[in-house]
Design a protein around this motif. Structure first.
Motif, PDB file in Angstrom:
ATOM      1  N   ASP A  53      26.165 -10.508  10.584  1.00 43.92           N
ATOM      2  CA  ASP A  53      24.925 -11.255  10.426  1.00 43.92           C
ATOM      3  C   ASP A  53      24.632 -11.309   8.919  1.00 43.92           C
ATOM      4  O   ASP A  53      25.219 -10.553   8.136  1.00 43.92           O
ATOM      5  N   ASP A  55      21.015 -12.235   7.297  1.00 41.71           N
ATOM      6  CA  ASP A  55      19.656 -11.768   6.956  1.00 41.71           C
ATOM      7  C   ASP A  55      19.428 -10.338   7.429  1.00 41.71           C
ATOM      8  O   ASP A  55      19.583 -10.032   8.614  1.00 41.71           O
ATOM      9  N   GLY A  56      19.076  -9.470   6.497  1.00 42.39           N
ATOM     10  CA  GLY A  56      18.831  -8.064   6.844  1.00 42.39           C
ATOM     11  C   GLY A  56      20.091  -7.213   6.765  1.00 42.39           C
ATOM     12  O   GLY A  56      20.018  -6.016   6.552  1.00 42.39           O
ATOM     13  N   ASP A 141      24.564  -6.357  13.300  1.00 46.14           N
ATOM     14  CA  ASP A 141      23.325  -7.146  13.297  1.00 46.14           C
ATOM     15  C   ASP A 141      22.109  -6.228  13.289  1.00 46.14           C
ATOM     16  O   ASP A 141      22.152  -5.112  13.817  1.00 46.14           O
ATOM     17  N   ASP A 142      21.040  -6.724  12.695  1.00 48.96           N
ATOM     18  CA  ASP A 142      19.805  -5.943  12.649  1.00 48.96           C
ATOM     19  C   ASP A 142      18.854  -6.343  13.767  1.00 48.96           C
ATOM     20  O   ASP A 142      17.703  -5.902  13.768  1.00 48.96           O
ATOM     21  N   ARG A 143      19.331  -7.195  14.678  1.00 48.56           N
ATOM     22  CA  ARG A 143      18.473  -7.617  15.781  1.00 48.56           C
ATOM     23  C   ARG A 143      19.135  -7.275  17.108  1.00 48.56           C
ATOM     24  O   ARG A 143      20.273  -7.668  17.361  1.00 48.56           O
TER      25      ARG A 143
HETATM   26 MG   LIG Z   1      19.497 -10.474  10.758  1.00 52.55          MG
END
Ligand SMILES: [Mg+2]
Length: 195
Positions: A53, A55-56, A141-143
């Motif tokens: 991923d 973002d983040g 991933d951060d989600r």
């Molecule tokens: Mg993300």
């Protein structure tokens, strides 16, 4: 609105995968950021392909480029896995990001034009392009309800980034929104597992 539809899909598909998501959330050791992911250890765990991923994970929300420390980490992954086995699977594959990768890591591929995470399409494309089974693909991933859920839906392996890169200085409202969303996902999964 497409942004909302994939978020809503996250909550409904996430309910079905709630036990595996809880396992992902509680798996130890907790990975705070990609800098704790040791490429050699990943390879030893039979990971052959990385789906990252943006973002983040590589930078704070909405940034055009990865952070310097993320670039160094990408280089160490590139040396071990090979660029052609690293993919960027972001729900925001912007032209600016894609251009930067084309210039800096030309063989790292950007996946675009597929249904957004949490649908499995992007990870299925990654596995097909890399010629591996989805089980050999690690989605970082951060989600929980987008990337990690997409990994579970595709039969790939999720890696949850618990403390993503954030910059309140640059995008205070967006960062706050996504931090609240990440917290809401964790609460949702813990509550859903009680039913
Ligand atoms: Mg993300």
């Amino acid at each position: 609105m497409t942004v909302c539809s994939h978020m809503l899909a996250g909550f409904s598909l996430g309910y079905h995968q709630r036990h595996k998501l809880l396992q992902t959330l509680e798996s130890t050791p907790t990975i705070a950021s990609i800098l704790e992911l040791e490429p050699r250890q990943l390879a030893a765990d039979k990971i052959k392909v990385l789906a990252l991923d943006f973002d983040g994970v590589l930078a704070s929300h909405g940034s055009a480029l990865p952070l310097p420390e993320a670039i160094l980490w990408l280089q160490s992954c590139q040396e071990l896995f090979g660029e052609e086995r690293i993919f960027i699977l972001s729900n925001k594959p912007t032209d600016e990001r894609s251009r930067w990768f084309a210039e800096t890591f030309p063989a790292i591929r950007f996946i675009a034009g597929v249904r957004k995470k949490p649908y499995p399409d992007g990870l299925e494309t990654v596995a097909r392009l890399a010629g591996v089974s989805p089980a050999a693909v690690l989605m970082v991933d951060d989600r929980l309800l987008t990337g990690c859920l997409a990994a579970l839906n595709a039969g790939a392996r999720p890696c949850y980034i618990r403390h993503p890169f954030v910059s309140y200085r640059h995008r205070p409202l967006a960062e706050l929104f996504f931090q609240l969303l990440r917290g809401a996902e964790r609460v949702f999964i813990r509550l859903a597992c009680r039913f």
